[in-house]
Scaffold this motif. Structure first.
Motif, PDB file in Angstrom:
ATOM      1  N   ALA A  74       0.848  -1.195   0.000  1.00  0.00           N
ATOM      2  CA  ALA A  74       0.000   0.000   0.000  1.00  0.00           C
ATOM      3  C   ALA A  74       0.879   1.239   0.000  1.00  0.00           C
ATOM      4  CB  ALA A  74      -0.928   0.018   1.211  1.00  0.00           C
ATOM      5  N   PHE A  75       0.529   2.220  -0.835  1.00  0.00           N
ATOM      6  CA  PHE A  75       1.187   3.517  -0.831  1.00  0.00           C
ATOM      7  C   PHE A  75       0.473   4.444   0.137  1.00  0.00           C
ATOM      8  CE2 PHE A  75       3.033   2.496  -5.064  1.00  0.00           C
ATOM      9  CZ  PHE A  75       4.324   2.982  -4.850  1.00  0.00           C
ATOM     10  N   SER A  76       1.231   5.374   0.730  1.00  0.00           N
ATOM     11  CA  SER A  76       0.605   6.474   1.454  1.00  0.00           C
ATOM     12  C   SER A  76      -0.077   7.379   0.436  1.00  0.00           C
ATOM     13  CB  SER A  76       1.650   7.248   2.252  1.00  0.00           C
ATOM     14  OG  SER A  76       2.640   7.788   1.398  1.00  0.00           O
ATOM     15  N   PRO A  77      -1.060   8.188   0.833  1.00  0.00           N
ATOM     16  CA  PRO A  77      -1.788   9.013  -0.135  1.00  0.00           C
ATOM     17  C   PRO A  77      -0.911   9.926  -0.979  1.00  0.00           C
ATOM     18  CG  PRO A  77      -2.981   8.952   1.933  1.00  0.00           C
ATOM     19  CD  PRO A  77      -1.663   8.276   2.188  1.00  0.00           C
ATOM     20  N   ASP A  78       0.186  10.452  -0.414  1.00  0.00           N
ATOM     21  CA  ASP A  78       1.072  11.323  -1.190  1.00  0.00           C
ATOM     22  C   ASP A  78       2.166  10.543  -1.915  1.00  0.00           C
ATOM     23  OD1 ASP A  78       2.660  10.546   0.917  1.00  0.00           O
ATOM     24  OD2 ASP A  78       3.101  12.580   1.624  1.00  0.00           O
ATOM     25  N   GLY A  79       2.219   9.232  -1.709  1.00  0.00           N
ATOM     26  CA  GLY A  79       3.205   8.403  -2.385  1.00  0.00           C
ATOM     27  C   GLY A  79       4.588   8.433  -1.776  1.00  0.00           C
ATOM     28  N   ALA A  80       4.766   9.133  -0.654  1.00  0.00           N
ATOM     29  CA  ALA A  80       6.096   9.237  -0.047  1.00  0.00           C
ATOM     30  C   ALA A  80       6.540   7.925   0.584  1.00  0.00           C
ATOM     31  CB  ALA A  80       6.104  10.350   1.001  1.00  0.00           C
ATOM     32  N   PHE A  81       5.592   7.074   0.955  1.00  0.00           N
ATOM     33  CA  PHE A  81       5.921   5.822   1.641  1.00  0.00           C
ATOM     34  C   PHE A  81       5.198   4.656   0.977  1.00  0.00           C
ATOM     35  CE2 PHE A  81       5.871   9.273   4.769  1.00  0.00           C
ATOM     36  CZ  PHE A  81       7.181   9.231   5.215  1.00  0.00           C
ATOM     37  N   LEU A  82       5.851   3.521   1.039  1.00  0.00           N
ATOM     38  CA  LEU A  82       5.254   2.261   0.603  1.00  0.00           C
ATOM     39  C   LEU A  82       5.352   1.277   1.748  1.00  0.00           C
ATOM     40  CD1 LEU A  82       4.139   0.354  -1.697  1.00  0.00           C
ATOM     41  CD2 LEU A  82       6.540  -0.281  -2.088  1.00  0.00           C
ATOM     42  N   ALA A  83       4.221   0.686   2.120  1.00  0.00           N
ATOM     43  CA  ALA A  83       4.215  -0.355   3.151  1.00  0.00           C
ATOM     44  C   ALA A  83       4.026  -1.705   2.479  1.00  0.00           C
ATOM     45  CB  ALA A  83       3.089  -0.107   4.160  1.00  0.00           C
ATOM     46  N   THR A  84       4.821  -2.687   2.908  1.00  0.00           N
ATOM     47  CA  THR A  84       4.683  -4.053   2.410  1.00  0.00           C
ATOM     48  C   THR A  84       4.614  -5.000   3.595  1.00  0.00           C
ATOM     49  OG1 THR A  84       7.084  -4.455   2.277  1.00  0.00           O
ATOM     50  CG2 THR A  84       6.013  -3.508   0.334  1.00  0.00           C
ATOM     51  N   ALA A  85       3.882  -6.074   3.443  1.00  0.00           N
ATOM     52  CA  ALA A  85       3.818  -7.104   4.486  1.00  0.00           C
ATOM     53  C   ALA A  85       3.978  -8.456   3.823  1.00  0.00           C
ATOM     54  CB  ALA A  85       2.498  -7.026   5.253  1.00  0.00           C
ATOM     55  N   ALA A  86       4.807  -9.303   4.439  1.00  0.00           N
ATOM     56  CA  ALA A  86       5.108 -10.612   3.868  1.00  0.00           C
ATOM     57  C   ALA A  86       4.499 -11.716   4.721  1.00  0.00           C
ATOM     58  CB  ALA A  86       6.629 -10.796   3.753  1.00  0.00           C
ATOM     59  N   ASP A  87       4.588 -12.941   4.213  1.00  0.00           N
ATOM     60  CA  ASP A  87       3.958 -14.041   4.944  1.00  0.00           C
ATOM     61  C   ASP A  87       4.766 -14.507   6.151  1.00  0.00           C
ATOM     62  OD1 ASP A  87       5.972 -15.336   3.580  1.00  0.00           O
ATOM     63  OD2 ASP A  87       4.639 -16.438   2.231  1.00  0.00           O
ATOM     64  N   ASP A  88       5.874 -13.829   6.460  1.00  0.00           N
ATOM     65  CA  ASP A  88       6.575 -14.082   7.713  1.00  0.00           C
ATOM     66  C   ASP A  88       6.147 -13.094   8.799  1.00  0.00           C
ATOM     67  OD1 ASP A  88       7.666 -11.766   6.764  1.00  0.00           O
ATOM     68  OD2 ASP A  88       9.760 -12.390   6.967  1.00  0.00           O
ATOM     69  N   LYS A  89       5.079 -12.319   8.523  1.00  0.00           N
ATOM     70  CA  LYS A  89       4.497 -11.366   9.465  1.00  0.00           C
ATOM     71  C   LYS A  89       5.375 -10.137   9.689  1.00  0.00           C
ATOM     72  CE  LYS A  89       4.025 -14.637  12.513  1.00  0.00           C
ATOM     73  NZ  LYS A  89       3.689 -15.404  13.739  1.00  0.00           N
ATOM     74  N   ILE A  90       6.270  -9.850   8.756  1.00  0.00           N
ATOM     75  CA  ILE A  90       7.113  -8.660   8.838  1.00  0.00           C
ATOM     76  C   ILE A  90       6.559  -7.582   7.915  1.00  0.00           C
ATOM     77  CG2 ILE A  90       9.409  -7.686   8.470  1.00  0.00           C
ATOM     78  CD1 ILE A  90       9.286  -9.570  10.813  1.00  0.00           C
ATOM     79  N   MET A  91       6.285  -6.408   8.481  1.00  0.00           N
ATOM     80  CA  MET A  91       5.872  -5.263   7.677  1.00  0.00           C
ATOM     81  C   MET A  91       7.050  -4.304   7.546  1.00  0.00           C
ATOM     82  SD  MET A  91       2.800  -2.465   8.247  1.00  0.00           S
ATOM     83  CE  MET A  91       3.764  -1.348   9.271  1.00  0.00           C
ATOM     84  N   LYS A  92       7.245  -3.790   6.337  1.00  0.00           N
ATOM     85  CA  LYS A  92       8.312  -2.823   6.076  1.00  0.00           C
ATOM     86  C   LYS A  92       7.708  -1.548   5.530  1.00  0.00           C
ATOM     87  CE  LYS A  92      11.592  -6.478   4.885  1.00  0.00           C
ATOM     88  NZ  LYS A  92      12.453  -7.055   3.831  1.00  0.00           N
ATOM     89  N   VAL A  93       8.301  -0.428   5.901  1.00  0.00           N
ATOM     90  CA  VAL A  93       7.930   0.868   5.348  1.00  0.00           C
ATOM     91  C   VAL A  93       9.124   1.390   4.558  1.00  0.00           C
ATOM     92  CG1 VAL A  93       7.228   3.232   5.845  1.00  0.00           C
ATOM     93  CG2 VAL A  93       6.287   1.354   7.195  1.00  0.00           C
ATOM     94  N   TRP A  94       8.870   1.724   3.280  1.00  0.00           N
ATOM     95  CA  TRP A  94       9.925   2.151   2.364  1.00  0.00           C
ATOM     96  C   TRP A  94       9.788   3.652   2.068  1.00  0.00           C
ATOM     97  CZ3 TRP A  94      12.997  -1.778  -0.123  1.00  0.00           C
ATOM     98  CH2 TRP A  94      12.588  -3.100   0.142  1.00  0.00           C
ATOM     99  N   ASP A  95      10.946   4.299   1.903  1.00  0.00           N
ATOM    100  CA  ASP A  95      10.997   5.666   1.387  1.00  0.00           C
ATOM    101  C   ASP A  95      11.020   5.556  -0.138  1.00  0.00           C
ATOM    102  OD1 ASP A  95      11.656   8.165   0.476  1.00  0.00           O
ATOM    103  OD2 ASP A  95      13.397   8.433   1.761  1.00  0.00           O
ATOM    104  N   THR A  96      10.037   6.138  -0.820  1.00  0.00           N
ATOM    105  CA  THR A  96       9.929   5.956  -2.263  1.00  0.00           C
ATOM    106  C   THR A  96      10.790   6.916  -3.073  1.00  0.00           C
ATOM    107  OG1 THR A  96       7.962   7.373  -2.365  1.00  0.00           O
ATOM    108  CG2 THR A  96       7.602   5.019  -2.050  1.00  0.00           C
TER     109      THR A  96
END
Length: 457
Positions: A74-96
């Motif tokens: 999922a992207f943040s509304p302004d696109g500055a961040f991307l959140a990803t979640a994997a099947d190992d239950k780890i969520m990451k937040v990326w700087d785009t």
């Protein structure tokens, strides 16, 4: 060796970029020229067919030795961040901008859906046990999450923990969306329910949208001035439109009729299933991805009449895994190649008239993804179906058959009989010591089928 297909495609809300996931990795692609802008894995050297590899302007961090498959993005509304979640239950937040991981968080359970609030300060996630959490985006992974049973009405305002439960379903949560004004969170589950709750005080339920007869897979708020209509897809061969604040169904779109398919048999356990929706930002078109069907439904949304109409059936070269419109209205699709067409392009792009645009996908098809020895199972709706045989046994049987096929025996029988009833513990009679040992192994397995809502982590 085959290339690993792209399981998800997502559009950047403010730039001409799409992000594609394959296994545990991501690649960002420029939708104007098709160049790969960033990748979490080095591009493999392959036959380039005259193309020259474009230099990566930004290369994200390696996936931190993480081999878990990305489930949701999922992207943040302004696109500055991307959140990803994997099947190992780890969520990451990326700087785009830099495409670097800003932080990680261990979720309570595997996430089936992610959504940023409209300020981008929080990420809302729905998990396989039906719980929905509201998480502060910038909190590091150092605080144990709060259990739903311990939540109080004031818990949402206490941001010290950084992760607060806001509502729960009694079965697996499958999708969620937030309204544009951030007042309501809409959630769907395995038991055919769609719930409209206040956000972030999710214990205040506004209404339910009830009508589907099988698990709900995906929900989206339809575009338009009113923002009052919701579209939902499910495993009952229908797409439904709701005036969600009233809990009122305004249309049922029959997928079987649209595709020219006969009605489902009365005792059939499976039916046509909607996998996901893609909503076009330039016109009122919606692409519906149908599970295991090598055709996309292109629907036209008429807000004035509150009605969906079939616009086009788009033929694909394989079974679709994901579809997304870019900011110019081009439709990006990813497919699982069929066994008789192993060299099918993994990604295809169609213009506003739905004509194939081969130049936009040439780089990702040539240099993207990575090779694997065997393709994993990328269709994950079996765990949602309420089979008389537990979905784990069905999956195991398919894996055994695939192993036999790879060993050169496509007609090899399964090594163990499928149980016809998930509650049965009857062991088939063995004709020799070897089969007796196999039967004992079956009886010694834990009774996972006793709880159909529990999925593999």
């Amino acid at each position: 060796m085959p290339l690993l297909p792209f399981s998800h495609i997502i559009r950047h809300p403010a730039k001409d970029v799409v992000v594609l996931s394959f296994g545990e990795h991501l690649q960002a692609v420029d939708t104007k020229n098709g160049a790969i802008l960033a990748s979490t894995i080095a591009l493999e050297e392959r036959e380039a067919n005259g193309l020259e590899a474009q230099p990566l302007t930004n290369t994200p961090d390696e996936a931190q030795n993480n081999k878990a498959r990305v489930q949701v993005m999922a992207f943040s509304p302004d696109g500055a961040f991307l959140a990803t979640a994997a099947d190992d239950k780890i969520m990451k937040v990326w700087d785009t901008e830099s495409w670097k991981v800003l932080g990680t968080r261990t979720l309570v359970r595997r996430s089936n859906a992610l959504h940023f609030n409209n300020s981008g300060s929080h990420v809302v996630t729905a998990d396989k046990f039906g719980d929905v959490y509201n998480m502060i985006r910038d909190i590091p992974d150092v605080v144990a999450p709060v259990k739903a049973a311990d939540a109080t009405e004031d818990a949402e305002g206490d941001e010290d923990e950084g992760e607060q439960p806001i509502l729960g379903h009694v079965s697996m949560a499958t999708d969620l969306v937030l309204t544009s004004d951030n007042k309501y969170v809409i959630t769907a589950d395995r038991d055919e329910h769609i719930r409209v709750s206040q956000y972030p005080k999710g214990h205040n339920i506004e209404t339910y949208c009830l009508g589907h007869t099988s698990f709900v897979t995906t929900i989206r708020i339809l575009p338009g001035v009113s923002q009052k209509y919701l579209i939902s897809g499910a495993g009952d061969a229908t797409i439904r439109v709701w005036e969600f604040m009233k809990g009122r169904e305004v249309q049922t779109f029959n997928i079987r009729e649209a595709l020219g398919m006969p009605p489902a048999e009365a005792d059939a356990e499976d039916d046509v299933t909607v996998f996901s929706f893609a909503i076009c930002p330039t016109k009122s078109h919606i692409a519906a991805v149908i599970e295991k069907e090598s055709r996309l439904l292109i629907l036209q949304w008429n807000e004035a009449e509150a009605k969906l109409e079939l616009f086009k059936i788009l033929e694909l070269e394989g079974k679709p895994l994901s579809a997304e419109y870019d900011r110019s209205g081009n439709l990006w699709t990813s497919v699982l190649p069929s066994e008789d067409k192993p060299n099918t392009n993994l990604v295809s792009v169609y213009n506003n008239d739905y004509a194939l645009q081969e130049d936009l996908a040439k780089y990702v098809n040539t240099f993207g993804s990575r090779t694997v020895e065997t393709l994993p199972d990328l269709i994950f709706t079996e765990e949602l179906r309420k089979h008389t045989t537990d979905w784990r046994e069905l999956k195991k049987a398919r894996e055994e058959k695939e192993a036999a096929r790879l060993a050169g025996d496509p007609d090899a029988p399964l090594s163990k009989k499928r149980r016809k009833n998930k509650n049965s513990r009857k062991i088939p009679e063995a004709s020799n010591a070897s089969s007796t040992a196999d039967s004992s192994a079956v009886s010694a397995e834990p009774s996972a089928a006793a709880s159909p809502d529990v999925a593999m982590e």
